[in-house]
Design a protein around this motif. Sequence first.
Motif, short mmCIF file in Angstrom:
data_model
loop_
_atom_site.label_atom_id
_atom_site.label_comp_id
_atom_site.label_asym_id
_atom_site.label_seq_id
_atom_site.Cartn_x
_atom_site.Cartn_y
_atom_site.Cartn_z
N LEU A 1 16.56 -12.56 7.27
CA LEU A 1 17.04 -12.70 8.64
C LEU A 1 17.34 -11.36 9.28
O LEU A 1 17.40 -11.22 10.49
CB LEU A 1 18.32 -13.56 8.65
N CYS A 2 17.55 -10.37 8.44
CA CYS A 2 17.93 -9.05 8.90
C CYS A 2 16.73 -8.12 8.90
O CYS A 2 16.52 -7.35 9.83
CB CYS A 2 19.02 -8.51 8.00
N LYS A 3 15.92 -8.19 7.83
CA LYS A 3 14.92 -7.14 7.65
C LYS A 3 13.75 -7.55 6.76
O LYS A 3 13.16 -6.70 6.10
CB LYS A 3 15.60 -5.89 7.07
N GLY A 4 13.43 -8.84 6.77
CA GLY A 4 12.32 -9.31 5.93
C GLY A 4 11.04 -8.52 6.17
O GLY A 4 10.32 -8.17 5.23
N SER A 5 10.76 -8.20 7.44
CA SER A 5 9.52 -7.51 7.76
C SER A 5 9.54 -6.04 7.33
O SER A 5 8.49 -5.46 7.10
CB SER A 5 9.25 -7.59 9.27
N VAL A 6 10.73 -5.45 7.27
CA VAL A 6 10.83 -4.07 6.80
C VAL A 6 10.47 -4.03 5.31
O VAL A 6 9.73 -3.16 4.85
CB VAL A 6 12.25 -3.48 7.04
N ASN A 7 10.99 -5.01 4.59
CA ASN A 7 10.69 -5.16 3.17
C ASN A 7 9.18 -5.28 2.97
O ASN A 7 8.57 -4.53 2.19
CB ASN A 7 11.45 -6.41 2.66
N THR A 8 8.55 -6.21 3.70
CA THR A 8 7.11 -6.44 3.53
C THR A 8 6.31 -5.21 3.95
O THR A 8 5.34 -4.83 3.29
CB THR A 8 6.67 -7.68 4.34
N ALA A 9 6.72 -4.57 5.05
CA ALA A 9 6.00 -3.38 5.54
C ALA A 9 6.01 -2.29 4.46
O ALA A 9 4.98 -1.66 4.19
CB ALA A 9 6.66 -2.86 6.81
N CYS A 10 7.16 -2.06 3.85
CA CYS A 10 7.25 -1.01 2.82
C CYS A 10 6.39 -1.37 1.61
O CYS A 10 5.71 -0.51 1.05
CB CYS A 10 8.71 -0.79 2.41
N ARG A 11 6.40 -2.64 1.21
CA ARG A 11 5.56 -3.03 0.06
C ARG A 11 4.09 -2.85 0.40
O ARG A 11 3.28 -2.49 -0.44
CB ARG A 11 5.86 -4.47 -0.35
N TYR B 1 6.81 -0.55 -2.90
CA TYR B 1 8.26 -0.66 -3.09
C TYR B 1 8.86 -1.38 -1.89
O TYR B 1 8.33 -1.27 -0.77
CB TYR B 1 8.91 0.72 -3.18
N THR B 2 9.99 -2.08 -2.10
CA THR B 2 10.69 -2.68 -0.95
C THR B 2 11.49 -1.58 -0.23
O THR B 2 11.71 -0.49 -0.78
CB THR B 2 11.68 -3.77 -1.40
N ASP B 3 11.93 -1.91 0.97
CA ASP B 3 12.75 -0.96 1.74
C ASP B 3 14.02 -0.61 0.97
O ASP B 3 14.49 0.52 1.03
CB ASP B 3 13.11 -1.55 3.10
N SER B 4 14.58 -1.57 0.23
CA SER B 4 15.84 -1.27 -0.44
C SER B 4 15.62 -0.42 -1.69
O SER B 4 16.58 0.06 -2.30
CB SER B 4 16.63 -2.54 -0.77
N GLN B 5 14.36 -0.21 -2.07
CA GLN B 5 14.06 0.72 -3.17
C GLN B 5 13.78 2.12 -2.63
O GLN B 5 13.35 2.99 -3.37
CB GLN B 5 12.86 0.20 -3.98
N MET B 6 13.97 2.30 -1.32
CA MET B 6 13.75 3.61 -0.72
C MET B 6 15.04 4.08 -0.06
O MET B 6 15.83 3.28 0.44
CB MET B 6 12.64 3.54 0.33
N GLY B 7 15.26 5.38 -0.05
CA GLY B 7 16.46 5.94 0.56
C GLY B 7 16.10 7.03 1.54
O GLY B 7 14.94 7.46 1.62
#
Lengths: 694, 167
Positions: A134-144, A149-155
């Motif tokens: 609901l917050c950032k599903g597409s950010v996760n998919t975009a990074c993969r 890697y998912t967005d939360s695996q990146m800093g």
Amino acid sequence: MEREVYSNCFMCSVRCPIRVIEENDDVKWIEGNPHVAGIDGALCPRGSAGMSLLKDQERVQTPMIRTGPRGSGKWKRATWDEALDYVADKMKKIIKKYGGQSVVLGERTQQSTHVSKTFLKAIGSPNHFTHDALCKGSVNTACRSLFGYTDSQMGVDMGNSKHIVLYGRNIMESIEVKPTRSVMKALDKGAKLTYIDPRVTVTATKAHRYWMIRPGTDLALNYALMHVIIKERLYDKPYVDRWVKGFQELQAFVQPYTPEWAEEETGIPAQEMITLARELAKDKPSVLFHFGYRGANNSNEIYLRRSIMILNTLMGSIESKGGFFFKKGPGEVGGKPARKLTEQKFPKIEAVRFDKVGTPDFPLPDPNHGLGQMLPAAILNEDPYPIKALIVYRFDPLMSIPDNSLTLEALKKLDLVVSIEINYSDIAWYSDVILPESMFLERTDCPRQANGLKPQMFLRRQVVTPRYDTRHGAIILKQLGERLGIGDYFPYNTIEDLVKWQLEGTGFCFEDFEKKGFVAYTDKQIFWDRNDGIKLKTPSGKIEFVSSLLENAGFESFPAYEHFPSPPKNEFRLVVGRCALHTHVSTQNNPYLNEIVSENKLWINSSQAANLGISDGSLVTVASSRASGNIKAYVTDLIHPEVVFMLHGFGHQGERGTRAFNKGISDALLQENISDMIGGSPALHETLVTVKPA
Amino acid sequence: MSKYYLFQDAKKCIGCHSCEVICKSNKNLPVGPKVCQILTIGPRLVDSVPKAAYIFMPCFHCEDPWCVAACPTGAMQKRAKDGIVFIDHDLCVGCKTCMSACPWGAPQWDPELGKAVKCDYCMDRVDRGLKPACVTICTTSCLHFGESNEIPAIRRERYAKAVAALD
């Protein structure tokens, strides 16, 4: 006698490390953990209000069982045995008749998420979802799609950046203490800040360059920036040659997207885009285009988030000081992370997820999180099967899923709604049973693996005894599990037992956390070698501009840009956001935070307001296709004429939260439940609204 | 004037109000009184760039405080050793004269106590070698506290760097 306790805050999901002073079973003081570099004692306003949450008499004080119709506010106080027996009896009947998959559990990700996932796996349900999509599903998919890697695996190494570009990432109001301080540190050292947002925020007032972009057109801006960067050869050529798959395809794709074309679409002068691209190139690779915290604006969200990360790649700023890095885990230095209950063996689950993630309907969103916004449709259509029970844990579907009336209609079909909650949230108020959880100062919690440049592990520790008859969620689920015959999956009696079990094999024990509140697996920053050592997880081992993840699922890597239309006359796009004082939907009733920001207002452009006869501070009616409501207007030049804005999280309907009850209105009431069907985020900024004097 | 100086580096302040909230948490104050407060002026466009000011307002701990002179009971006092202006609540009768006397509205009303409350630089903390609550936890560390001549020359250093232009 004063006692010092190191712990983690939990006024929001960032979970900053804190140092707490306790005396006579009372909390005397909270500050940021002074031993943690980048925190250095600092605490945000929500953290500063932690003591008032502890004392708040408007918390849920005992288990409650509903006695009147749902949402009527008729309750009886119950003992834990009564409440847990009641829930277990209902669940047994539901599981027997409809199967384990008829139970859904939704939560905001937290340290004990592995416990709730275990609970569902053990009863044979695939239906755990988190708030993440609901917050950032597409950010996760975009990074993969780019890195594997998912967005939360990146800093993001903002403190060392020389130029930071933020697309509505309002980092000085939507505060995470460490990153917010990093930006201030970078600015102190002379970094530039470019901020792009249809609305002037606090962050805009601290930026060197502010662009009031036409809403929904950030992607056009990015394609034009790529056009300039490639045409003028401003990119990091050795890096791109070494790491990128699909550069030529990108080059051909962005060829027609000139700055002049983007000026028409975005309202930003072409020459300014060219200037920005050249400035960034001078400082590369220590520059960054931030990928956002929330990424859920438009139905093409995945392509916006990909474009941001493609820009970073062109600047060579992935795995670079002052840019992005891949978070390193304990394994990088031969260490072991804490165990999780989900590592146990479970019965095989045949049923697909309620949201169909992992099926041809939704091949790409992350099944670790699911798609919460698909819950109402799944319940109403009984597709893929009937859903009969919902357990929510630190999550409010009524305020967090767009289209509140659709969600309410769906919840009516359920045989059981249970909340594990601290406050009388809207969903707690609507539930059949509330199982009250202890707040963060009253409980020890599962270890938090903090991967990053230096992998670390943090621990939340109980400071005082619970003020009311509350328990930890992991204990509540265990005790419910015992009543359902799955008690063996929860091999602990106390949270301390569970933490000890999790720490086995890590080489660390409870006592190791006492001195500074955390343990470190190494004391050196780990950057992979940018020439040869970046361990990408894509099939090609490269950064995939042409993405095998997308293309194998039948989606394009570079779909042609579609013009984003302006709203019809006298209509606006509704955009939403945060302020420094509140966390999502959970803090509006806090006495101190409510005192400073007690309701939301509708920001509207001065010229539009004048046309509509709306004056500053007057009451207006805002209406969408889904609902309407009254709210006070804030009339200002500092918002784009095509949008109106409101803070998320207001308009609470749980009557026992008296300070927040009916103050302002909820954005979820007005928003349509539409999504980026590839990436998974809802499109929270596409709903059209009208505004008129009330 | 107290021997201390509380300096707000306005360039780094983001107006988050954490100072206000920790102050109330630390002093266990009810809703109402704001012993310190952030006031936001703006935002508005300055040379087409949006700017805002976030102004921190604690007590200034004056050399010759209006509130101490006005207080009829001797509750409002200036501490001899360091000049911190504070209220002895045993002597305060809740007459609000200090609130009328202060030109900057520093003394506030505590409706539960029925007495005035004000910033005392957290003198209990200062006496233990700590900084005031607001300074200790400031989100961006824009607040600084110390003896008046010991505050770092933040603005001079920033200006010097800007005019030096060595890059």
